[in-house]
Design a protein around this motif. Structure first.
Motif, PDB file in Angstrom:
ATOM      1  N   TRP A   1       0.835  -1.210   0.000  1.00 52.41           N
ATOM      2  CA  TRP A   1       0.000   0.000   0.000  1.00 52.41           C
ATOM      3  C   TRP A   1       0.864   1.252   0.000  1.00 52.41           C
ATOM      4  CZ3 TRP A   1      -4.315   2.933  -0.119  1.00 52.41           C
ATOM      5  CH2 TRP A   1      -4.268   4.164   0.542  1.00 52.41           C
TER       6      TRP A   1
ATOM      7  N   ILE B   1      -2.812  -3.607  -0.654  1.00 51.68           N
ATOM      8  CA  ILE B   1      -4.087  -2.898  -0.590  1.00 51.68           C
ATOM      9  C   ILE B   1      -3.969  -1.737  -1.574  1.00 51.68           C
ATOM     10  CG2 ILE B   1      -5.685  -1.583   0.843  1.00 51.68           C
ATOM     11  CD1 ILE B   1      -3.108  -3.535   2.657  1.00 51.68           C
TER      12      ILE B   1
ATOM     13  N   TRP C   1     -11.533  -2.310   0.956  1.00 52.67           N
ATOM     14  CA  TRP C   1     -10.939  -2.946   2.133  1.00 52.67           C
ATOM     15  C   TRP C   1     -11.746  -2.684   3.409  1.00 52.67           C
ATOM     16  CZ3 TRP C   1      -6.584  -3.397   5.807  1.00 52.67           C
ATOM     17  CH2 TRP C   1      -5.881  -4.592   5.635  1.00 52.67           C
TER      18      TRP C   1
ATOM     19  N   GLU D   1     -13.583  -6.874   0.445  1.00 55.68           N
ATOM     20  CA  GLU D   1     -12.384  -7.370  -0.225  1.00 55.68           C
ATOM     21  C   GLU D   1     -11.238  -7.651   0.734  1.00 55.68           C
ATOM     22  OE1 GLU D   1     -12.956  -5.692  -4.739  1.00 55.68           O
ATOM     23  OE2 GLU D   1     -11.570  -4.627  -3.422  1.00 55.68           O
ATOM     24  N   THR D   2     -11.559  -7.878   2.000  1.00 52.65           N
ATOM     25  CA  THR D   2     -10.547  -8.367   2.918  1.00 52.65           C
ATOM     26  C   THR D   2     -11.220  -9.234   3.971  1.00 52.65           C
ATOM     27  OG1 THR D   2      -8.618  -7.772   4.259  1.00 52.65           O
ATOM     28  CG2 THR D   2     -10.601  -6.454   4.576  1.00 52.65           C
TER      29      THR D   2
ATOM     30  N   SER E   1     -11.147  -6.004   8.642  1.00 57.13           N
ATOM     31  CA  SER E   1     -12.192  -5.399   7.827  1.00 57.13           C
ATOM     32  C   SER E   1     -12.592  -4.003   8.295  1.00 57.13           C
ATOM     33  CB  SER E   1     -13.419  -6.308   7.778  1.00 57.13           C
ATOM     34  OG  SER E   1     -13.972  -6.482   9.078  1.00 57.13           O
TER      35      SER E   1
ATOM     36  N   CYS F   1      -5.268  -9.839   1.366  1.00 54.30           N
ATOM     37  CA  CYS F   1      -5.300  -8.890   0.247  1.00 54.30           C
ATOM     38  C   CYS F   1      -5.578  -9.694  -1.017  1.00 54.30           C
ATOM     39  CB  CYS F   1      -3.980  -8.141   0.134  1.00 54.30           C
ATOM     40  SG  CYS F   1      -3.602  -7.088   1.552  1.00 54.30           S
TER      41      CYS F   1
ATOM     42  N   GLN G   1      -8.007  -6.627  -6.203  1.00 57.64           N
ATOM     43  CA  GLN G   1      -7.526  -5.256  -6.318  1.00 57.64           C
ATOM     44  C   GLN G   1      -6.315  -5.162  -7.235  1.00 57.64           C
ATOM     45  OE1 GLN G   1      -7.182  -2.972  -2.744  1.00 57.64           O
ATOM     46  NE2 GLN G   1      -9.304  -3.338  -2.155  1.00 57.64           N
TER      47      GLN G   1
END
Length: 643
Positions: free
Chosen positions: A494, A515, A521, A527-528, A533, A577, A581
């Protein structure tokens, strides 16, 4: 004779395969009957985790002593003293069930029931129940198809095969229970969304067989990270020993069942750490009033009578949070700048250090970088870092050439870099590429105030601190300011991506299992995994009230701002992750004209464990830097870059 050659073109005896061989790591060191036990990653065996006693493997492949509680896993085994003899309970990765076996005749049999769906039950932080007739642990139950559909309980698994019994379900997240010496009480740590376990947790205690519990310490802004029962003096009341941080530093406290507490040695030092995995031990009792502790990763002795914490003079400066003590001998994993992690024991009375596994690296020591601990100035204050200059006795650079440098960003972001041998970094530095590992604001080891510099500032403070360090190295002539890169995985991925889309410090970056879209996220984004979360609510801001902030900081929304080429690496079974994404980011890069590559790896979860994956990723990264910085690494296949 020393050869003159440009940085990056130096040849090195440290191959990517050497980095892969060193990439397994040691986990969960413990003692039983004075003998060391541990778990050990095996990259050459598909990344499985082996269980080892006194240097001997106990279980052949494909047994894999690992679990996916919180997706990061927790302590996966415990030794039990039963009427039939010593038995071992462990979690097996393939089906996530708990198994039991005799270490002298290892034929594991399932102890936990078969789940209704694959990995539907997961167990971690195993410990012995009353009379060693049960295994007590945390159980996760998958309740639906969403990644956040998970329930947790403390459960007892009877060794006689009876049905599991729920002990407590006090919080959404809990650590494994700890039974008091008299068998009357048990304690655990719990917390709820949106807090993370380094934000605020509660120390709970209950009577065995009781449905209720009491909270003795912790809260929204106090984080208990380890609890153990104290062995009371004859006739004395039971008490708990806990690492907690009401004053901003994880210190060791004695906490009575009536809620009274005493800091055994008040100090502005971190004796605990973040609970990324369940079952870590940052302290262990040596004897009455004396404790082995970790002061920001260094072994020390806490003396309650003098109220002091004294560092132990030992060659290995970084010890793992798996401390165990037997008859004045401390056992754990330890490492140093020129030594890989090893299982060691230290006799505190004699100072004799014994290695139960070799920490001596197979890598030639003259080619290993020696980290220099530095403190740089960032926009919000001091920024600690470890600088690894290029090192190769066979080569020197032409006069006037400054080396390319890579900023290495640790994961977490509530994590830290430590001055230990990292074969991946040595692979780069021995070829003439410098590395600096930055402990940006938000890292652990420096107290709560430093950790909370990142509150609602993720993508700002971390980016600015890393850029400040990179720019300082360029300004002082240690690094080539036109050949700076940034690399990281997970939260480090990230920061790498956020840096490339918000500052112009770097020419390129390596982004691994990252990420990239903050909105995805969140718990709503799906998506996590459940554990993290709602992590971003503390790191970025309340959701959806600050949705504009989420959108503005997300690299996924700013591909057009990229400062330079990107190498993306992703495991296809990553639940922390997930690939979605990275897939979208790579698709957005296609056709932009920005050089990039996207490599995916079957069978890899969060962080790479297979030798072939580690080799492929590291060689691709070196080729990538060569193409961007203008050098050709010898013997490395050219990574194809798309535009």
């Amino acid at each position: 004779m020393v050869k003159i050659a440009p940085y990056g073109t130096w040849t090195s005896p440290i191959a990517a395969a050497d980095a892969a061989a060193a990439g397994g790591g040691l986990h969960w060191v413990d003692l039983h009957d004075g003998r060391p036990w541990w778990a050990e990653g095996r990259p050459a065996e598909g990344g499985r985790v082996a269980l080892v006693r006194d240097g001997q493997d106990l279980l052949p492949p494909p047994w894999n002593a690992r679990n996916r509680v919180h997706e990061y896993g927790g302590r996966p085994w415990v030794v039990l003293d039963t009427p039939e003899g010593t038995r071992v309970a462990f979690t097996n990765w393939d089906d996530q069930r708990v198994y039991l076996f005799d270490p002298d005749d290892p034929r594991p049999v399932p102890l936990s029931p078969e789940p209704p769906r694959r990995h539907g039950y997961r167990y971690a932080d195993l410990t012995a129940g009353p009379g060693h007739a049960e295994v007590w642990c945390v159980r996760e139950t998958v309740t639906g198809d969403a990644r956040t559909d998970v329930r947790r309980e403390l459960v007892a698994l009877p060794l006689d095969g009876a049905e599991p019994r729920v002990l407590a379900a006090s919080h959404h997240f809990m650590t494994g229970p700890r039974l008091s010496p008299d068998g009357r009480h048990y304690a655990w740590i719990g917390w709820d969304h949106p807090r993370m376990p380094w934000d605020g947790t509660e120390l709970c205690v209950a009577e065995v067989g009781s449905a209720g519990h009491r909270v003795l310490a912790g809260g929204d802004t106090e984080a208990v990270c380890q609890v153990e029962w104290e062995t009371p003096a004859a006739g004395g009341p039971p008490a708990l020993l806990a690492l907690t941080d009401p004053d901003g530093w994880w210190n060791l406290f004695r906490i009575g069942l009536d809620g009274t507490r005493k800091n055994l040695a008040p100090c502005a030092a971190e004796l605990g750490g973040p609970m990324w995995r369940l079952g870590n031990r940052w302290f262990a009792a040596i004897g009455p009033g004396r404790y082995a502790v970790l002061r920001s990763g260094a072994l020390a002795v806490l003396d309650e009578r003098s109220g002091t914490v004294t560092d132990v003079d030992v060659d290995l400066p970084v010890w793992h949070a798996h401390l165990a003590v037997h008859d004045g001998v401390v056992v754990s994993g330890a490492a140093g700048p020129l030594a890989e992690s090893a299982v060691v024991s230290l006799d505190l009375s004699t100072g004799v250090l014994t290695e139960h596994t070799s920490g001596d690296s197979a890598l030639p020591v003259d080619y290993l970088p020696v980290p220099e601990e530095r403190v740089f100035r960032g926009p919000d204050g001091d920024v600690p870092a470890y600088v690894y200059p290029p090192r190769n006795p066979d080569f020197a650079a032409p006069d006037g050439e400054e080396p390319p440098y890579v900023v290495h960003v640790h994961g977490g972001p509530t994590g830290r870099s430590a001055p230990v041998l990292d074969a991946e970094l040595a692979y780069l530095t021995s070829r003439g590429i410098g590395v600096v590992a930055v402990n940006y604001g938000g890292s652990t080891g420096y107290g709560r105030a430093f950790r909370e510099r990142l509150r609602e500032q993720w993508g700002v403070v971390d980016v600015q601190d890393c850029a400040a360090v990179a720019q300082a190295l360029a300004d002082e002539g240690a690094a080539d300011g036109d050949r700076l890169a940034i690399r990281g995985g997970s939260a480090g991925g990230w920061t790498s991506a956020a840096s490339l889309t918000s500052v112009r410090t770097y020419r390129c970056g390596m982004v691994a299992f990252p990420i990239l879209d903050l909105a995805g996220w969140t718990g709503a984004g799906g998506e996590t995994h459940d554990f993290e979360s709602r992590y971003v609510e503390g790191l970025v801001g309340p959701w959806p009230a600050t949705a504009d902030r989420y959108a503005e900081r997300s690299p996924a929304n700013h591909v057009d701002r990229l400062a330079g080429p990107v190498l993306l690496l992703q495991g296809l079974e990553d639940e922390i992750c997930p690939p979605e994404q990275a897939d979208r980011f790579a698709a957005a890069l296609d056709g932009t004209g920005i050089p990039h590559a996207y490599l995916t790896f079957e069978g890899e979860q969060h962080g790479f464990r297979k030798a072939e994956t580690i080799v492929a990723a590291l060689e691709a990264e070196l080729s990538f830097y060569g193409q961007v910085f203008g050098f050709t690494p010898e013997g490395i296949a050219v990574l194809e870059l798309r535009r």
